[in-house]
Structure formats: structure tokens, C-alpha cells
Scaffold this motif. Sequence first.
Motif, mmCIF file in Angstrom:
data_model
loop_
_atom_site.group_PDB
_atom_site.id
_atom_site.type_symbol
_atom_site.label_atom_id
_atom_site.label_comp_id
_atom_site.label_asym_id
_atom_site.label_seq_id
_atom_site.Cartn_x
_atom_site.Cartn_y
_atom_site.Cartn_z
ATOM 1 N N SER A 12 0.859 -1.146 -0.042
ATOM 2 C CA SER A 12 -0.067 -0.018 -0.161
ATOM 3 C C SER A 12 0.767 1.340 -0.055
ATOM 4 O O SER A 12 0.485 2.319 -0.565
ATOM 5 C CB SER A 12 -0.861 -0.059 0.948
ATOM 6 N N GLN A 13 1.940 1.220 0.727
ATOM 7 C CA GLN A 13 2.962 2.479 0.819
ATOM 8 C C GLN A 13 3.548 2.555 -0.583
ATOM 9 O O GLN A 13 3.882 3.743 -1.169
ATOM 10 C CB GLN A 13 3.717 2.245 1.933
ATOM 11 N N ILE A 15 2.153 1.856 -3.477
ATOM 12 C CA ILE A 15 1.087 2.244 -4.238
ATOM 13 C C ILE A 15 1.089 3.771 -4.114
ATOM 14 O O ILE A 15 0.833 4.474 -4.920
ATOM 15 C CB ILE A 15 -0.098 1.553 -4.138
ATOM 16 N N SER A 16 1.058 4.138 -2.950
ATOM 17 C CA SER A 16 0.850 5.622 -2.647
ATOM 18 C C SER A 16 1.838 6.390 -3.234
ATOM 19 O O SER A 16 1.759 7.581 -3.133
ATOM 20 C CB SER A 16 0.741 5.769 -0.888
ATOM 21 N N GLU A 21 -0.195 -1.911 -8.916
ATOM 22 C CA GLU A 21 -0.568 -2.841 -7.823
ATOM 23 C C GLU A 21 0.372 -4.165 -7.802
ATOM 24 O O GLU A 21 0.960 -4.558 -6.960
ATOM 25 C CB GLU A 21 -1.886 -3.595 -8.173
ATOM 26 N N ALA A 24 3.959 -2.947 -6.693
ATOM 27 C CA ALA A 24 4.166 -3.043 -5.347
ATOM 28 C C ALA A 24 4.204 -4.247 -4.389
ATOM 29 O O ALA A 24 4.728 -4.627 -3.747
ATOM 30 C CB ALA A 24 2.678 -2.147 -4.877
ATOM 31 N N GLN A 25 3.369 -5.212 -5.427
ATOM 32 C CA GLN A 25 3.501 -6.585 -4.610
ATOM 33 C C GLN A 25 4.738 -7.291 -4.761
ATOM 34 O O GLN A 25 5.142 -8.029 -3.822
ATOM 35 C CB GLN A 25 2.157 -7.466 -5.274
ATOM 36 N N GLU A 28 6.944 -5.870 -1.991
ATOM 37 C CA GLU A 28 6.545 -6.671 -0.700
ATOM 38 C C GLU A 28 7.294 -8.094 -0.715
ATOM 39 O O GLU A 28 7.772 -8.320 0.200
ATOM 40 C CB GLU A 28 5.073 -6.543 -0.633
#
Length: 154
Positions: A12-13, A15-16, A21, A24-25, A28
Motif C-alpha cells: 500500500s505504501q 502504491i501511494s 498494484e 507494489a506486490q 513487498e
Amino acid sequence: MNRHNSQIIPASQWISIGYTEDDAQKMEKLQNDMKKYCDEDDTTKVELLGVEIGDQIYHDYGWMIPLWTELFDALHGRTSVEKVNISGIKLPVSIFPTLQSMDLNHLGLYATIIGVDGFHALSTFLGENSSLKYLTLGGDTITIFQLLLPCHMH
């Protein structure tokens, strides 16, 4: 036993600040993989996969420095690691002294970004390394060998 304290930056950070998406995954997952290698003392292979070959994950070094530092500290001198594959990641130059301390047999760099300073560090690593037998750059494997010459020629 987890003896490290850097935090995983959630998708989520990422993505911000504009990551998709999917990317971002992947960021992580990359961080979770880095943490895993900090804690696995007996692993023989380290694989850090950012995105599929041909793409790269560009990450904010300010956010990732603590985790890179933690990973390099954990891997430094770990001679059980024989192979390191890194794909789709912009690498910090400070990775090469850690790799030098590991007695690697095989280093694979696929779709990685190292920049000019990283290229110089890679050159130094290759010049000073005596254990590396295979270097894979972007899918092409280079076999490294030393010529053994007789000590005395008559």
C-alpha cells in the motif's frame, strides 16, 4: 530466530507513491525474500527476484537502505552461499564487498541496474575474486577459469 529490526514496507505504501498494484506486490515480496535470507544461515543459494527478466523494479533507496544493510550484514562472510541470482532490481554498489566475502561459485545478474559506480565495483569484485567460476550477465554465462602454467619451463 529473527535478530533484525528493519520493517517491511507494505504494498500500500508503494502504491501511494505511484507503483502499480503488481509492482507494489513484487516490492513487498522482494523485501520478504531479503528478510528470509537474513535469517537462513544454512542456505546455499540466494535469489532476489524483482520483476520478470527484461523489466526492473526501481525503488526508493531511502526506504530500502535499512533492509539492504541488514541483508548485507547477514550475508557478509557467509561461505555456505555458493550461488546468488539477482533479477530485475536496481542494486546498491555496497553489494559487491558482501559478495566478495562469500566465496561464491556462481553470480547471476539479470536485468539489473548497477550504474557506473556499480560497474566499477563489479570490475573490482571480478578482479579480486578467486572463487567465482560462473558469471551470468543477462542470461549469458561466462565460465571463469585460471590458466595453470608450469612453475619452471626448461
